[in-house]
Design a protein around this motif. Structure first.
Motif, PDB file in Angstrom:
ATOM      1  N   LEU A   1      15.384  40.191  16.170  1.00 32.03           N
ATOM      2  CA  LEU A   1      14.267  39.256  16.290  1.00 32.03           C
ATOM      3  C   LEU A   1      13.219  39.524  15.217  1.00 32.03           C
ATOM      4  O   LEU A   1      12.700  38.592  14.587  1.00 32.03           O
ATOM      5  N   THR A   2      12.909  40.804  14.991  1.00 32.65           N
ATOM      6  CA  THR A   2      11.917  41.161  13.977  1.00 32.65           C
ATOM      7  C   THR A   2      12.340  40.666  12.600  1.00 32.65           C
ATOM      8  O   THR A   2      11.542  40.079  11.857  1.00 32.65           O
ATOM      9  N   GLN A   3      13.609  40.891  12.247  1.00 34.46           N
ATOM     10  CA  GLN A   3      14.097  40.451  10.943  1.00 34.46           C
ATOM     11  C   GLN A   3      14.069  38.928  10.828  1.00 34.46           C
ATOM     12  O   GLN A   3      13.801  38.382   9.752  1.00 34.46           O
ATOM     13  N   ALA A   4      14.343  38.234  11.927  1.00 31.87           N
ATOM     14  CA  ALA A   4      14.288  36.769  11.909  1.00 31.87           C
ATOM     15  C   ALA A   4      12.852  36.282  11.716  1.00 31.87           C
ATOM     16  O   ALA A   4      12.606  35.287  11.029  1.00 31.87           O
ATOM     17  N   ILE A   5      11.887  36.994  12.288  1.00 36.48           N
ATOM     18  CA  ILE A   5      10.481  36.588  12.175  1.00 36.48           C
ATOM     19  C   ILE A   5       9.977  36.752  10.746  1.00 36.48           C
ATOM     20  O   ILE A   5       9.288  35.878  10.210  1.00 36.48           O
ATOM     21  N   VAL A   6      10.306  37.879  10.100  1.00 45.19           N
ATOM     22  CA  VAL A   6       9.737  38.169   8.774  1.00 45.19           C
ATOM     23  C   VAL A   6      10.567  37.567   7.642  1.00 45.19           C
ATOM     24  O   VAL A   6      10.230  37.736   6.464  1.00 45.19           O
ATOM     25  N   ARG A   7      11.649  36.862   7.969  1.00 49.99           N
ATOM     26  CA  ARG A   7      12.478  36.266   6.924  1.00 49.99           C
ATOM     27  C   ARG A   7      11.676  35.236   6.134  1.00 49.99           C
ATOM     28  O   ARG A   7      10.924  34.444   6.689  1.00 49.99           O
TER      29      ARG A   7
ATOM     30  N   GLY B   1       2.805  48.823  23.142  1.00 48.27           N
ATOM     31  CA  GLY B   1       2.848  47.816  24.196  1.00 48.27           C
ATOM     32  C   GLY B   1       4.167  47.062  24.178  1.00 48.27           C
ATOM     33  O   GLY B   1       4.819  46.947  23.133  1.00 48.27           O
ATOM     34  N   ASP B   2       4.555  46.542  25.328  1.00 45.82           N
ATOM     35  CA  ASP B   2       5.843  45.860  25.449  1.00 45.82           C
ATOM     36  C   ASP B   2       5.928  44.596  24.596  1.00 45.82           C
ATOM     37  O   ASP B   2       7.021  44.189  24.197  1.00 45.82           O
ATOM     38  N   ASP B   3       4.786  43.955  24.328  1.00 41.91           N
ATOM     39  CA  ASP B   3       4.835  42.701  23.572  1.00 41.91           C
ATOM     40  C   ASP B   3       4.778  42.918  22.071  1.00 41.91           C
ATOM     41  O   ASP B   3       4.903  41.965  21.300  1.00 41.91           O
ATOM     42  N   VAL B   4       4.566  44.158  21.618  1.00 39.05           N
ATOM     43  CA  VAL B   4       4.568  44.470  20.180  1.00 39.05           C
ATOM     44  C   VAL B   4       5.971  44.914  19.787  1.00 39.05           C
ATOM     45  O   VAL B   4       6.496  45.890  20.315  1.00 39.05           O
ATOM     46  N   LEU B   5       6.601  44.175  18.876  1.00 34.15           N
ATOM     47  CA  LEU B   5       7.957  44.501  18.444  1.00 34.15           C
ATOM     48  C   LEU B   5       7.919  45.618  17.416  1.00 34.15           C
ATOM     49  O   LEU B   5       7.077  45.617  16.504  1.00 34.15           O
ATOM     50  N   VAL B   6       8.828  46.570  17.539  1.00 37.36           N
ATOM     51  CA  VAL B   6       8.919  47.692  16.605  1.00 37.36           C
ATOM     52  C   VAL B   6      10.352  47.790  16.106  1.00 37.36           C
ATOM     53  O   VAL B   6      11.289  47.828  16.896  1.00 37.36           O
ATOM     54  N   ASP B   7      10.506  47.814  14.793  1.00 39.07           N
ATOM     55  CA  ASP B   7      11.824  47.970  14.170  1.00 39.07           C
ATOM     56  C   ASP B   7      11.824  49.296  13.415  1.00 39.07           C
ATOM     57  O   ASP B   7      11.305  49.395  12.304  1.00 39.07           O
TER      58      ASP B   7
ATOM     59  N   GLN C   1      11.481  51.097   5.834  1.00 38.43           N
ATOM     60  CA  GLN C   1      10.081  51.195   6.215  1.00 38.43           C
ATOM     61  C   GLN C   1       9.953  50.527   7.585  1.00 38.43           C
ATOM     62  O   GLN C   1      10.163  49.320   7.698  1.00 38.43           O
ATOM     63  N   PRO C   2       9.660  51.291   8.637  1.00 37.51           N
ATOM     64  CA  PRO C   2       9.541  50.692   9.967  1.00 37.51           C
ATOM     65  C   PRO C   2       8.547  49.524   9.976  1.00 37.51           C
ATOM     66  O   PRO C   2       7.524  49.571   9.280  1.00 37.51           O
ATOM     67  N   LEU C   3       8.860  48.509  10.759  1.00 34.53           N
ATOM     68  CA  LEU C   3       8.014  47.319  10.851  1.00 34.53           C
ATOM     69  C   LEU C   3       7.512  47.151  12.270  1.00 34.53           C
ATOM     70  O   LEU C   3       8.182  47.537  13.232  1.00 34.53           O
ATOM     71  N   ILE C   4       6.338  46.550  12.414  1.00 32.62           N
ATOM     72  CA  ILE C   4       5.867  46.131  13.733  1.00 32.62           C
ATOM     73  C   ILE C   4       5.415  44.684  13.635  1.00 32.62           C
ATOM     74  O   ILE C   4       4.912  44.240  12.599  1.00 32.62           O
ATOM     75  N   VAL C   5       5.636  43.960  14.702  1.00 29.51           N
ATOM     76  CA  VAL C   5       5.192  42.575  14.804  1.00 29.51           C
ATOM     77  C   VAL C   5       4.173  42.517  15.942  1.00 29.51           C
ATOM     78  O   VAL C   5       4.513  42.766  17.101  1.00 29.51           O
ATOM     79  N   VAL C   6       2.935  42.215  15.593  1.00 27.80           N
ATOM     80  CA  VAL C   6       1.848  42.192  16.573  1.00 27.80           C
ATOM     81  C   VAL C   6       1.557  40.737  16.936  1.00 27.80           C
ATOM     82  O   VAL C   6       1.070  39.971  16.089  1.00 27.80           O
ATOM     83  N   PRO C   7       1.862  40.306  18.158  1.00 26.06           N
ATOM     84  CA  PRO C   7       1.563  38.923  18.558  1.00 26.06           C
ATOM     85  C   PRO C   7       0.084  38.754  18.867  1.00 26.06           C
ATOM     86  O   PRO C   7      -0.576  39.681  19.361  1.00 26.06           O
TER      87      PRO C   7
END
Length: 432
Positions: free
Chosen positions: A187-193, A243-249, A254-260
């Motif tokens: 999901l993270t990779q799909a978001i940052v594509r 938090g559960d709603d913050v995605l972590v790859d 380089q680790p990524l986070i997606v903050v909604p």
């Protein structure tokens, strides 16, 4: 005993295992007891399962490959193992059909339930089994000490069953966690594509795909996100608990986070606590379809941190360093502009050139007279007047042209951010 000044002693002999009370029971009575117990195992297993279903009506009853109830098979095998262990009287622990009880634990884990209900079921089964075995023991005239020992063995056997279920539960939890991490990374990779203009402007299909990925891990698709890049503190490290709603790859180089919804009330404080001990950068908040833009800014900030042009410790927010983020990355363009705008300084020595540049920047930022510029630089006003005369001699009418002044201020601010010009004595430029 002492010999030649050296003390030697033998290790203490291991304590002998306490004798079993069943050893004093005649073999014939033991055989009668075990035969009666084995004969009643099928009916007892059925009774235990019925009672369990009454006490726990929501417990799922699954079938094995043969079409039999797994729970019934497991109960029957456990009872048979326990009784056969009693008949052997060889000191070996009872055999457990591990896969059955591990499967029970896996089932609880995969359905998102705790082991509390399963352990309660086991305890209920042991109580019912003990009640029936006590009746059989009374009919077979088994002495009370042997029956007390049997009760202790039953609860010890229960512990073994629980241990196997815990093992299966842990296995299922690890498998579930691994699958969630895999889906989360996808999901993270799909978001940052990177998306094309057409996708961003009318990304119904693209966002629908994201929503499908998100639903598989129960993630609510937000309107806006901020993407962060992290520097791994160690080869093996625990992901930040953001938090559960913050995605972590954590699988990316380089680790990524997606903050909604990064501007949501309480989100900055939540991130501050979660990122303690981590180094990284968070890009600006953008619409979900443009998440790649936020990632580009976060990566640019990390590059500046690596070069020492931005604070290199902690979790940095790009929006708090806007001036540096805008002026520092386009080095080639800014250097070319500096070569043109600051060409008159080539006629001065390094020290004089730096002082004139600092004075020019202070004047451009304040647009005040000599006293204001002097206060900003921490020098005498007469010194400022002298330097300003030099500046006008070098640049002439360009210092009065709004476009030239704007270009010079950009260049000089960039040089200050890079450390080529000292900060003003009585100022702290924003964004640094």
């Amino acid at each position: 005993m002492k010999t030649s000044g050296t003390t030697t002693s033998k290790p203490p002999a291991p304590s002998p295992a306490p004798a079993s009370a069943w050893a004093d029971v005649p073999r014939l009575k033991v055989r009668q007891f075990t035969d009666q117990a084995m004969a009643e195992v099928p009916a007892l297993a059925r009774q235990i399962l019925d009672e369990i279903c009454r006490e726990h009506p929501r417990m799922p009853l699954l079938l094995d490959e043969s079409g039999d109830l797994m729970a019934l098979v497991g109960i029957r095998r456990a009872l048979e193992d326990f009784v056969q262990h009693l008949a052997r009287q060889d000191g070996r622990p009872p055999h457990l059909h591990l896969e059955v009880f591990q499967e029970f634990g896996r089932g609880e884990g995969l359905h998102g339930r705790s082991l509390n209900s399963l352990q309660a079921v086991y305890r209920l089964g042991v109580r019912l089994a003990w009640r029936r075995l006590a009746e059989i023991g009374q009919r077979a005239s088994i002495p009370p000490p042997a029956m007390y020992e049997l009760a202790e063995a039953g609860f010890s056997f229960l512990d073994g069953l629980v241990d196997e279920s815990v093992r299966g539960y842990a296995e299922a939890a690890a498998r579930e966690a691994g699958e969630r991490l895999r889906l989360q990374r996808k999901l993270t990779q799909a978001i940052v594509r990177e998306r094309t203009t057409g996708e961003v402007d009318g990304a119904a299909g693209s966002l629908a795909d994201l929503a499908a990925h998100a639903s598989r891990i129960g993630w609510t698709v937000p309107d806006r996100v901020a993407i962060g890049v992290l520097q791994r503190p160690a080869r093996e490290c625990v992901p930040p608990a953001a938090g559960d709603d913050v995605l972590v790859d954590m699988e990316s180089e380089q680790p990524l986070i997606v903050v909604p919804d990064p501007l949501l009330a309480g989100r900055p404080e939540q991130l501050r606590r979660a990122m303690t001990g981590w180094t990284g950068a968070l890009g600006p908040a953008v619409p979900l379809a443009g998440a790649a833009k936020s990632l580009r800014w976060a990566k640019a900030a990390m590059e500046l941190m690596d070069r020492g042009l931005l604070p290199s410790e902690g979790f940095l927010h790009c929006t708090e360093h806007t001036q540096a983020m805008v002026l520092l990355p386009p080095e080639e363009l800014m250097d070319e502009l500096a070569a043109r705008c600051l060409a008159p300084l080539a006629e001065c020595g390094p020290t004089q050139g730096r002082r004139l540049a600092e004075t020019l920047l202070a004047w451009l930022e304040t647009r005040g007279g000599a006293p204001e510029v002097a206060a900003r630089l921490g020098v005498h006003p007469q010194t400022v007047r002298y330097r300003m005369r030099q500046i006008r001699e070098l640049w002439g009418e360009e210092v009065d042209d709004p476009d030239r002044r704007f270009e010079m201020e950009l260049v000089l601010r960039a040089r200050r951010l890079r450390g080529h010009i000292s900060p003003s004595a009585n100022s702290s430029p924003s964004g640094v």
